[in-house]
Design a protein around this motif. Structure first.
Motif, PDB file in Angstrom:
ATOM      1  N   ASN A 191     -22.431 -12.744   6.818  1.00 37.30           N
ATOM      2  CA  ASN A 191     -22.154 -14.120   7.248  1.00 37.30           C
ATOM      3  C   ASN A 191     -20.935 -14.167   8.160  1.00 37.30           C
ATOM      4  OD1 ASN A 191     -23.967 -16.050   5.501  1.00 37.30           O
ATOM      5  ND2 ASN A 191     -23.306 -14.409   4.144  1.00 37.30           N
ATOM      6  N   ILE A 192     -21.051 -14.923   9.230  1.00 38.48           N
ATOM      7  CA  ILE A 192     -19.943 -15.112  10.171  1.00 38.48           C
ATOM      8  C   ILE A 192     -19.547 -16.588  10.142  1.00 38.48           C
ATOM      9  CG2 ILE A 192     -19.217 -14.998  12.591  1.00 38.48           C
ATOM     10  CD1 ILE A 192     -19.654 -12.251  11.391  1.00 38.48           C
ATOM     11  N   SER A 193     -18.295 -16.871   9.816  1.00 38.86           N
ATOM     12  CA  SER A 193     -17.823 -18.254   9.742  1.00 38.86           C
ATOM     13  C   SER A 193     -17.495 -18.775  11.136  1.00 38.86           C
ATOM     14  CB  SER A 193     -16.575 -18.341   8.864  1.00 38.86           C
ATOM     15  OG  SER A 193     -15.449 -17.846   9.583  1.00 38.86           O
ATOM     16  N   ILE A 194     -17.326 -20.085  11.235  1.00 34.95           N
ATOM     17  CA  ILE A 194     -17.004 -20.686  12.529  1.00 34.95           C
ATOM     18  C   ILE A 194     -15.671 -20.172  13.052  1.00 34.95           C
ATOM     19  CG2 ILE A 194     -15.975 -22.756  11.469  1.00 34.95           C
ATOM     20  CD1 ILE A 194     -17.084 -24.299  13.939  1.00 34.95           C
ATOM     21  N   ARG A 195     -14.706 -19.949  12.158  1.00 35.85           N
ATOM     22  CA  ARG A 195     -13.400 -19.436  12.586  1.00 35.85           C
ATOM     23  C   ARG A 195     -13.534 -18.039  13.181  1.00 35.85           C
ATOM     24  NH1 ARG A 195      -8.466 -22.587  11.810  1.00 35.85           N
ATOM     25  NH2 ARG A 195      -8.982 -24.219  10.311  1.00 35.85           N
ATOM     26  N   GLN A 196     -14.347 -17.203  12.537  1.00 36.40           N
ATOM     27  CA  GLN A 196     -14.572 -15.861  13.080  1.00 36.40           C
ATOM     28  C   GLN A 196     -15.281 -15.943  14.421  1.00 36.40           C
ATOM     29  OE1 GLN A 196     -16.428 -14.683   9.128  1.00 36.40           O
ATOM     30  NE2 GLN A 196     -15.818 -12.706   9.931  1.00 36.40           N
ATOM     31  N   PHE A 197     -16.270 -16.830  14.492  1.00 38.70           N
ATOM     32  CA  PHE A 197     -17.061 -16.943  15.710  1.00 38.70           C
ATOM     33  C   PHE A 197     -16.199 -17.368  16.890  1.00 38.70           C
ATOM     34  CE2 PHE A 197     -20.222 -18.762  18.604  1.00 38.70           C
ATOM     35  CZ  PHE A 197     -21.203 -17.781  18.562  1.00 38.70           C
ATOM     36  N   GLN A 198     -15.154 -18.153  16.619  1.00 38.86           N
ATOM     37  CA  GLN A 198     -14.281 -18.636  17.682  1.00 38.86           C
ATOM     38  C   GLN A 198     -13.295 -17.582  18.153  1.00 38.86           C
ATOM     39  OE1 GLN A 198     -12.745 -22.049  15.629  1.00 38.86           O
ATOM     40  NE2 GLN A 198     -14.291 -23.446  16.454  1.00 38.86           N
ATOM     41  N   GLN A 199     -13.204 -16.464  17.437  1.00 40.03           N
ATOM     42  CA  GLN A 199     -12.311 -15.384  17.860  1.00 40.03           C
ATOM     43  C   GLN A 199     -12.760 -14.784  19.189  1.00 40.03           C
ATOM     44  OE1 GLN A 199     -12.620 -13.046  13.991  1.00 40.03           O
ATOM     45  NE2 GLN A 199     -10.674 -12.347  14.817  1.00 40.03           N
ATOM     46  N   ARG A 200     -11.825 -14.562  20.067  1.00 39.12           N
ATOM     47  CA  ARG A 200     -12.153 -13.877  21.323  1.00 39.12           C
ATOM     48  C   ARG A 200     -12.598 -12.447  21.052  1.00 39.12           C
ATOM     49  NH1 ARG A 200      -7.195 -15.475  25.458  1.00 39.12           N
ATOM     50  NH2 ARG A 200      -7.646 -17.725  25.599  1.00 39.12           N
ATOM     51  N   GLU A 201     -12.017 -11.861  19.991  1.00 34.77           N
ATOM     52  CA  GLU A 201     -12.249 -10.432  19.723  1.00 34.77           C
ATOM     53  C   GLU A 201     -13.503 -10.170  18.904  1.00 34.77           C
ATOM     54  OE1 GLU A 201      -9.713 -12.155  18.407  1.00 34.77           O
ATOM     55  OE2 GLU A 201      -8.023 -11.769  19.761  1.00 34.77           O
ATOM     56  N   LEU A 202     -14.304 -11.201  18.589  1.00 35.83           N
ATOM     57  CA  LEU A 202     -15.426 -11.010  17.672  1.00 35.83           C
ATOM     58  C   LEU A 202     -16.373  -9.906  18.133  1.00 35.83           C
ATOM     59  CD1 LEU A 202     -17.059 -11.806  15.174  1.00 35.83           C
ATOM     60  CD2 LEU A 202     -18.241 -13.502  16.577  1.00 35.83           C
ATOM     61  N   VAL A 203     -16.758  -9.927  19.390  1.00 36.81           N
ATOM     62  CA  VAL A 203     -17.711  -8.923  19.893  1.00 36.81           C
ATOM     63  C   VAL A 203     -17.118  -7.518  19.739  1.00 36.81           C
ATOM     64  CG1 VAL A 203     -19.028  -8.119  21.882  1.00 36.81           C
ATOM     65  CG2 VAL A 203     -18.752 -10.577  21.487  1.00 36.81           C
ATOM     66  N   ASP A 204     -15.830  -7.383  20.028  1.00 37.56           N
ATOM     67  CA  ASP A 204     -15.167  -6.078  19.883  1.00 37.56           C
ATOM     68  C   ASP A 204     -15.114  -5.658  18.419  1.00 37.56           C
ATOM     69  OD1 ASP A 204     -14.747  -5.876  22.606  1.00 37.56           O
ATOM     70  OD2 ASP A 204     -12.741  -6.767  22.516  1.00 37.56           O
ATOM     71  N   LEU A 205     -14.862  -6.616  17.526  1.00 32.92           N
ATOM     72  CA  LEU A 205     -14.791  -6.301  16.095  1.00 32.92           C
ATOM     73  C   LEU A 205     -16.140  -5.809  15.574  1.00 32.92           C
ATOM     74  CD1 LEU A 205     -12.669  -9.300  14.723  1.00 32.92           C
ATOM     75  CD2 LEU A 205     -11.948  -6.922  14.962  1.00 32.92           C
ATOM     76  N   VAL A 206     -17.211  -6.464  16.007  1.00 34.15           N
ATOM     77  CA  VAL A 206     -18.553  -6.050  15.584  1.00 34.15           C
ATOM     78  C   VAL A 206     -18.864  -4.666  16.131  1.00 34.15           C
ATOM     79  CG1 VAL A 206     -21.022  -6.567  15.740  1.00 34.15           C
ATOM     80  CG2 VAL A 206     -19.388  -8.431  15.381  1.00 34.15           C
ATOM     81  N   SER A 207     -18.538  -4.458  17.396  1.00 37.71           N
ATOM     82  CA  SER A 207     -18.779  -3.154  18.026  1.00 37.71           C
ATOM     83  C   SER A 207     -18.016  -2.048  17.302  1.00 37.71           C
ATOM     84  CB  SER A 207     -18.355  -3.214  19.502  1.00 37.71           C
ATOM     85  OG  SER A 207     -18.545  -1.969  20.118  1.00 37.71           O
ATOM     86  N   ARG A 208     -16.771  -2.339  16.913  1.00 36.54           N
ATOM     87  CA  ARG A 208     -15.944  -1.350  16.226  1.00 36.54           C
ATOM     88  C   ARG A 208     -16.495  -1.044  14.835  1.00 36.54           C
ATOM     89  NH1 ARG A 208     -10.839  -3.893  15.568  1.00 36.54           N
ATOM     90  NH2 ARG A 208     -10.900  -3.986  17.831  1.00 36.54           N
ATOM     91  N   ALA A 209     -16.943  -2.085  14.130  1.00 41.36           N
ATOM     92  CA  ALA A 209     -17.506  -1.881  12.786  1.00 41.36           C
ATOM     93  C   ALA A 209     -18.736  -0.987  12.842  1.00 41.36           C
ATOM     94  CB  ALA A 209     -17.855  -3.225  12.158  1.00 41.36           C
ATOM     95  N   LEU A 210     -19.552  -1.161  13.874  1.00 40.94           N
ATOM     96  CA  LEU A 210     -20.750  -0.335  14.034  1.00 40.94           C
ATOM     97  C   LEU A 210     -20.389   1.106  14.382  1.00 40.94           C
ATOM     98  CD1 LEU A 210     -22.965  -2.885  16.024  1.00 40.94           C
ATOM     99  CD2 LEU A 210     -23.408  -2.045  13.707  1.00 40.94           C
ATOM    100  N   SER A 211     -19.474   1.277  15.326  1.00 42.01           N
ATOM    101  CA  SER A 211     -19.125   2.640  15.765  1.00 42.01           C
ATOM    102  C   SER A 211     -18.384   3.403  14.672  1.00 42.01           C
ATOM    103  CB  SER A 211     -18.286   2.598  17.052  1.00 42.01           C
ATOM    104  OG  SER A 211     -17.088   1.876  16.839  1.00 42.01           O
ATOM    105  N   ASN A 212     -17.485   2.729  13.936  1.00 40.93           N
ATOM    106  CA  ASN A 212     -16.744   3.408  12.865  1.00 40.93           C
ATOM    107  C   ASN A 212     -17.646   3.815  11.710  1.00 40.93           C
ATOM    108  OD1 ASN A 212     -14.389   3.086  14.287  1.00 40.93           O
ATOM    109  ND2 ASN A 212     -13.614   1.376  13.084  1.00 40.93           N
ATOM    110  N   SER A 213     -18.677   3.020  11.432  1.00 44.14           N
ATOM    111  CA  SER A 213     -19.567   3.300  10.298  1.00 44.14           C
ATOM    112  C   SER A 213     -20.734   4.205  10.682  1.00 44.14           C
ATOM    113  CB  SER A 213     -20.120   1.995   9.727  1.00 44.14           C
ATOM    114  OG  SER A 213     -20.929   1.336  10.696  1.00 44.14           O
ATOM    115  N   GLY A 214     -21.114   4.158  11.958  1.00 43.71           N
ATOM    116  CA  GLY A 214     -22.287   4.908  12.395  1.00 43.71           C
ATOM    117  C   GLY A 214     -23.590   4.162  12.160  1.00 43.71           C
TER     118      GLY A 214
END
Length: 356
Positions: A191-214
């Motif tokens: 789940n992504i909250s509205i506050r998270q969605f409003q983050q400029r860095e959200l796309v980068d955070l998702v990308s990092r979570a995927l790359s770090n976990s594989g």
């Protein structure tokens, strides 16, 4: 004027208990009318907190603090109204302050755990995914469900660091299960909250979570609520497209409780509609009970979207959903949200049954 946009009205002598309320109502009625400034109508809203001296003679600083607290409560309940201070409000404020401090500490000390609820294909009974649901192992209050702390996390913006941890941890755990169970091709929904969605860095955070976990991007589903998709629509669409470029899938949670328009759905790059539990509860209660679920499933079919029913609790609901053409579902009928250890066992049991 106390400063900024805060003003105090001192009523030195009251002959009736409701006199302060009458004054507050007069002030509110004045603010219902627009002010003319340079030929333009300007509307100004106001919220009012009322505090009265007591027979025990409350100090002036405490009286002002009480009125201030009531005013902020009036603001939080929709503005344009008045609230009369009561002693229990101060107690509630102290509890809230303590809970906020606990929340900050809990995030720093990783007191949170994630439970995972299976999502199953309603035709084959095959497991197709799981939803990550956070719980708080509070050292004093025990295990707390999301409703006890998520609203406060949203208000204080602590949902941002908490949400970042949930995303990273869910991706890590999902990939760990994939490593342990060959051919495990199930998705994890976060789940992504509205506050998270409003983050400029959200796309980068998702990308990092995927790359770090594989974890392959196709196995991550980001779930957003229907209501906030209507806010700042163009910017929302742009960010959703940026997330889609990563390869993740997008789901709308609680679908049917908000705007629910075919025209707006066509504009959003959504993959999945999750049918709210309130509509699943009405299944089998005549044609009207099935009407909303049928409409959502038909809407999904017309746009080639997958539909997932939430809150399935008995077999009769599954039969109705199968007839309506719903693809997948989750709920206590299949399993409650499971700890990591219980999910390990759940996966092993399903594997054994499939092999047997």
């Amino acid at each position: 004027r106390l400063g900024g946009d805060e003003f105090a009205v001192l009523v030195e002598a009251m002959y009736r208990p409701d006199e302060a309320i009458m004054i507050a109502e007069r002030i509110l009625s004045v603010f219902c009318q627009p002010f003319m400034i340079e030929g333009k109508e300007i509307f100004v809203g106001t919220s009012i907190g009322i505090a009265a001296n007591s027979p025990q003679a409350v100090a002036s600083e405490e009286l002002l603090r009480n009125a201030d607290l009531a005013m902020y409560l009036a603001k939080s309940q929709g503005k344009g109204k008045y609230i009369v201070f009561e002693a229990k409000m101060h107690e509630a404020l102290m509890e809230r302050i303590e809970m906020e401090d606990d929340l900050r500490r809990g995030i720093e000390e990783r007191e949170f755990v994630i439970h995972y609820q299976p999502i199953l294909d309603l035709q084959s009974n095959r497991m197709v995914g799981m939803e990550a649901l956070v719980r708080w192992m509070h050292p004093r209050l025990g295990m707390l469900a999301p409703l006890r702390f998520i609203p406060l996390a949203e208000e204080t913006n602590l949902i941002v660091p908490l949400g970042e941890w949930i995303l990273a941890e869910a991706c890590r755990q999902m990939q760990l299960w994939r490593d342990q169970h060959d051919e495990l091709e199930v998705s994890v929904t976060v789940n992504i909250s509205i506050r998270q969605f409003q983050q400029r860095e959200l796309v980068d955070l998702v990308s990092r979570a995927l790359s770090n976990s594989g974890l392959p991007a196709r196995l991550l589903i980001l779930e957003i609520t229907e209501s906030f998709m209507m806010q700042d629509t163009e910017a929302t669409i742009e960010k959703l497209h940026e997330l889609k470029k990563l390869g993740v899938r997008l789901a709308i949670d609680d679908f049917g409780t908000g705007y629910s328009s075919l025209s707006y759905l066509q504009r959003f790059p959504i993959d999945i509609l999750k049918i709210d539990k309130s509509f699943i509860d009405k299944l089998g209660q005549g044609s009207e009970g099935n009407a909303v679920a049928r409409a959502i499933i038909m809407m999904g079919d017309s746009l080639n979207l997958k539909t997932i029913a939430e809150g399935i609790e008995h077999p009769g609901q599954i039969s109705e959903l199968q007839l309506l053409g719903c693809e997948a579902g989750q709920g206590f009928h299949f399993a409650k949200p499971l700890t990591v250890g219980d999910m390990d066992e759940f996966l092993l049991n399903r594997r054994s049954n499939a092999e047997g």
